[in-house]
Design an enzyme around this catalytic site. Sequence first.
Site, mmCIF file in Angstrom:
data_model
loop_
_atom_site.group_PDB
_atom_site.id
_atom_site.type_symbol
_atom_site.label_atom_id
_atom_site.label_comp_id
_atom_site.label_asym_id
_atom_site.label_seq_id
_atom_site.Cartn_x
_atom_site.Cartn_y
_atom_site.Cartn_z
ATOM 1 C CG LEU A 41 40.582 40.191 33.606
ATOM 2 C CD1 LEU A 41 39.050 40.106 33.494
ATOM 3 C CD2 LEU A 41 41.011 41.547 33.777
ATOM 4 C CB ALA A 98 45.564 41.932 35.577
ATOM 5 C CD GLU A 99 40.959 42.650 41.436
ATOM 6 O OE1 GLU A 99 40.542 42.941 42.516
ATOM 7 O OE2 GLU A 99 40.295 42.256 40.163
ATOM 8 C CB THR A 100 47.475 39.025 41.862
ATOM 9 O OG1 THR A 100 46.174 38.235 41.904
ATOM 10 C CG2 THR A 100 48.401 38.557 43.051
#
Length: 162
Positions: free
Chosen positions: A82, A85-87
Amino acid sequence: MSEIFTPGQAGSEADTNPYKRDLIEAGIPEEMHEWLSSHGPGRLVVKLGIRFLEMSPDRLVATMPVEGNEQVAGILHGGAHLVLAETLGSFGAGMHAGPGRHAVGIEIGATHHRSVSSGLVTGTATAVHLGNTLTTHEVVMTDEQGRRLSTARITNMIRETR
């Protein structure tokens, strides 16, 4: 900022940026260093060993080592998926937002398909929607054999910088 870049092809930068080393090690192109000069690539990006290979609002690619990012069972931590993915989604949204605006994450979710216990994970974020106020990216994480490890979706809100 929509061009794709290749790390290591930029010229020299003045030594006034306290995050210069972190930005270089994370593969951030020199033309983006000024944008990130007040906070660098993010301490978690550095800590997890995330390295960007491609960056544009439409597509971002980065790698992250499994080693050092495992959970107690010896496999890559789901939270690390996650973070990657968020980065990727947040950087894409920030690039899309442009000067005078910034992106804030408002939703993220993932499905984990298989585990990995060694090597490098590659995250590829593809823009699903690049709007004036919202962006959404799908992020697929794969292992070194190209097998899908997880699929995430992140939505960011675009805001005016105060």
